[in-house]
Write a protein that holds these residues in place. Structure first.
Motif, PDB file in Angstrom:
ATOM      1  N   UNK A 232      11.633  -1.042 -77.502  1.00  0.00           N
ATOM      2  CA  UNK A 232      12.033  -0.235 -78.646  1.00  0.00           C
ATOM      3  C   UNK A 232      11.068  -0.404 -79.815  1.00  0.00           C
ATOM      4  N   UNK A 233       9.774  -0.425 -79.473  1.00  0.00           N
ATOM      5  CA  UNK A 233       8.680  -0.503 -80.449  1.00  0.00           C
ATOM      6  C   UNK A 233       8.672  -1.808 -81.235  1.00  0.00           C
ATOM      7  N   UNK A 234       9.405  -2.798 -80.769  1.00  0.00           N
ATOM      8  CA  UNK A 234       9.382  -4.116 -81.398  1.00  0.00           C
ATOM      9  C   UNK A 234       8.772  -5.118 -80.429  1.00  0.00           C
ATOM     10  N   UNK A 235       7.933  -6.005 -80.968  1.00  0.00           N
ATOM     11  CA  UNK A 235       7.211  -6.952 -80.128  1.00  0.00           C
ATOM     12  C   UNK A 235       7.504  -8.383 -80.580  1.00  0.00           C
ATOM     13  N   UNK A 236       7.621  -9.280 -79.585  1.00  0.00           N
ATOM     14  CA  UNK A 236       7.789 -10.694 -79.911  1.00  0.00           C
ATOM     15  C   UNK A 236       7.122 -11.526 -78.828  1.00  0.00           C
ATOM     16  N   UNK A 237       6.879 -12.804 -79.131  1.00  0.00           N
ATOM     17  CA  UNK A 237       6.275 -13.725 -78.171  1.00  0.00           C
ATOM     18  C   UNK A 237       7.251 -14.869 -77.929  1.00  0.00           C
ATOM     19  N   UNK A 238       7.528 -15.129 -76.662  1.00  0.00           N
ATOM     20  CA  UNK A 238       8.422 -16.214 -76.280  1.00  0.00           C
ATOM     21  C   UNK A 238       7.574 -17.314 -75.657  1.00  0.00           C
ATOM     22  N   UNK A 239       7.604 -18.534 -76.186  1.00  0.00           N
ATOM     23  CA  UNK A 239       6.786 -19.619 -75.632  1.00  0.00           C
ATOM     24  C   UNK A 239       7.257 -20.016 -74.240  1.00  0.00           C
ATOM     25  N   UNK A 240       6.321 -20.466 -73.418  1.00  0.00           N
ATOM     26  CA  UNK A 240       6.667 -20.950 -72.080  1.00  0.00           C
ATOM     27  C   UNK A 240       6.887 -22.461 -72.148  1.00  0.00           C
ATOM     28  N   UNK A 241       7.564 -22.980 -71.137  1.00  0.00           N
ATOM     29  CA  UNK A 241       7.830 -24.412 -71.097  1.00  0.00           C
ATOM     30  C   UNK A 241       6.583 -25.179 -70.673  1.00  0.00           C
ATOM     31  N   UNK A 242       6.322 -26.283 -71.367  1.00  0.00           N
ATOM     32  CA  UNK A 242       5.184 -27.124 -71.001  1.00  0.00           C
ATOM     33  C   UNK A 242       5.545 -27.964 -69.781  1.00  0.00           C
ATOM     34  N   UNK A 243       4.645 -27.957 -68.797  1.00  0.00           N
ATOM     35  CA  UNK A 243       4.832 -28.747 -67.581  1.00  0.00           C
ATOM     36  C   UNK A 243       3.699 -29.758 -67.514  1.00  0.00           C
ATOM     37  N   UNK A 244       4.024 -31.024 -67.553  1.00  0.00           N
ATOM     38  CA  UNK A 244       2.998 -32.066 -67.603  1.00  0.00           C
ATOM     39  C   UNK A 244       2.372 -32.334 -66.246  1.00  0.00           C
ATOM     40  N   UNK A 245       3.148 -32.159 -65.179  1.00  0.00           N
ATOM     41  CA  UNK A 245       2.636 -32.473 -63.845  1.00  0.00           C
ATOM     42  C   UNK A 245       2.839 -31.275 -62.932  1.00  0.00           C
ATOM     43  N   UNK A 246       1.847 -30.366 -62.944  1.00  0.00           N
ATOM     44  CA  UNK A 246       1.908 -29.178 -62.093  1.00  0.00           C
ATOM     45  C   UNK A 246       1.496 -29.559 -60.679  1.00  0.00           C
ATOM     46  N   UNK A 247       2.340 -29.234 -59.720  1.00  0.00           N
ATOM     47  CA  UNK A 247       2.070 -29.570 -58.326  1.00  0.00           C
ATOM     48  C   UNK A 247       1.532 -28.366 -57.561  1.00  0.00           C
ATOM     49  N   UNK A 248       2.142 -27.183 -57.769  1.00  0.00           N
ATOM     50  CA  UNK A 248       1.768 -26.001 -56.996  1.00  0.00           C
ATOM     51  C   UNK A 248       2.151 -24.763 -57.799  1.00  0.00           C
ATOM     52  N   UNK A 249       1.155 -23.993 -58.226  1.00  0.00           N
ATOM     53  CA  UNK A 249       1.432 -22.811 -59.054  1.00  0.00           C
ATOM     54  C   UNK A 249       1.819 -21.581 -58.243  1.00  0.00           C
ATOM     55  N   UNK A 250       1.854 -21.722 -56.917  1.00  0.00           N
ATOM     56  CA  UNK A 250       2.286 -20.606 -56.078  1.00  0.00           C
ATOM     57  C   UNK A 250       3.681 -20.146 -56.498  1.00  0.00           C
ATOM     58  N   UNK A 251       3.862 -18.852 -56.638  1.00  0.00           N
ATOM     59  CA  UNK A 251       5.158 -18.225 -56.943  1.00  0.00           C
ATOM     60  C   UNK A 251       5.606 -18.405 -58.385  1.00  0.00           C
ATOM     61  N   UNK A 252       4.740 -18.883 -59.260  1.00  0.00           N
ATOM     62  CA  UNK A 252       5.146 -19.056 -60.665  1.00  0.00           C
ATOM     63  C   UNK A 252       5.570 -17.727 -61.281  1.00  0.00           C
ATOM     64  N   UNK A 253       4.715 -16.713 -61.151  1.00  0.00           N
ATOM     65  CA  UNK A 253       5.045 -15.401 -61.702  1.00  0.00           C
ATOM     66  C   UNK A 253       6.225 -14.761 -61.007  1.00  0.00           C
TER      67      UNK A 253
END
Length: 305
Positions: A232-253
């Motif tokens: 509706x013509x309004x924009x915002x940014x939502x922060x993502x959660x910080x992950x300290x120990x990433x094991x496998x980025x498969x399927x994140x999106x």
């Protein structure tokens, strides 16, 4: 109960454990979304639209889908083709490298194998990969199906999920991606996808490109920067959660999309839905494999109602 149809390909996943030992499972971008959507919103009805073979691996997949409570009423069988397959290797940061064997998979014939297009749903979700694996005739038939669903009141959700090697050339990929956006009510453009396919270098470029596509809600994934939402013509940014120990980025999106859609369909506002989707994605990337065990998932994510 909301009914969601998700269209795409599920493959055999072979993941290196150690040395020459590999773990076998089933995964694929839209399939991953289907599994996580059902876990996030158990009261929903999920049907996965695809084609599989008549081999023992395809039989195992059907059983696995049942275990995930995904409806198989739109899973069609090919007697001439089998499941696609991919192997995955992760580095120390969780980033992945793939090797694929999918060109002749049964899923590439899904639309041809459908006996008719008399299906109905509240939402229909697909991706750029879903389109890319089809030939042009099936692509046209897919969009005819989407238009028919829209006349019935079905909402359309799309993620471009651009994979260069799956397309004949860049111009064709741009053409079909644009057509998909034009049919979408909800879109999940990714910054990396748009950089590769359209040379868009920032959120403003992407939103400008999508401005005339009549998309109700745009949810742009931009890595560590966050999630940009335009509605509706309004924009915002939502922060993502910080992950300290990433094991496998498969399927994140895929997991993010599942969480976001599940929250929206359960009545949550867009910002809260993006935060929920980010939490789902953050959980998934801290464990190996595209589909993490349901017990681990439920220990981190409280299902929606």
């Amino acid at each position: 109960m909301k009914r969601l149809i998700i269209f795409g390909e599920c493959m055999v996943e072979l993941r290196t454990q150690h040395g020459d030992t590999m773990a076998k499972s089933f995964a694929g971008d839209t399939y991953n979304t289907a599994v996580y959507f059902k876990r996030c919103l158990p009261v929903s009805s999920i049907s996965y639209l695809t084609a599989i073979g008549a081999d023992f691996l395809s039989d195992e997949l059907i059983l696995t889908m049942g275990e995930h409570e995904i409806n198989t009423d739109l899973v069609f069988r090919s007697t001439e083709r089998n499941l696609g397959l991919y192997m995955i290797r992760n580095d120390n940061q969780g980033e992945r490298t793939f090797a694929y064997w999918r060109a002749q998979s049964a899923a590439t014939q899904t639309i041809n194998l459908m006996p008719d297009d008399n299906i109905s749903a509240d939402w229909f979700y697909f991706s750029g990969i879903s389109i890319a694996i089809l030939d042009n005739a099936q692509r046209e038939n897919l969009f005819s199906l989407i238009k028919k669903l829209k006349t019935q009141g079905c909402k359309i959700a799309f993620d471009p999920n651009y994979r260069t090697r799956l397309w004949e050339d860049e111009d064709i990929a741009q053409h079909w991606t644009t057509r998909a956006y034009q049919e979408s009510d909800l879109a999940f453009p990714g910054a990396d996808d748009h950089l590769m396919l359209f040379r868009h270098t920032c959120a403003d470029d992407i939103f400008a490109y999508l401005e005339d596509k009549n998309i109700t809600e745009v949810v742009m994934k931009n890595g560590a920067i966050g999630v940009h939402i335009l509605a509706q013509q309004e924009q915002c940014i939502v922060p993502v959660e910080h992950v300290s120990a990433v094991v496998d980025t498969t399927a994140a999106g895929d997991a993010f999309n599942a969480g976001f859609m599940a929250a929206r369909l359960s009545g949550k506002p867009a910002v809260e839905s993006a935060s929920f989707g980010a939490k789902v994605a953050a959980t998934v990337i801290t464990y190996p494999g595209a589909i993490i065990p349901s017990g681990i998932f439920s220990s981190h994510i409280t299902p929606l109602k």
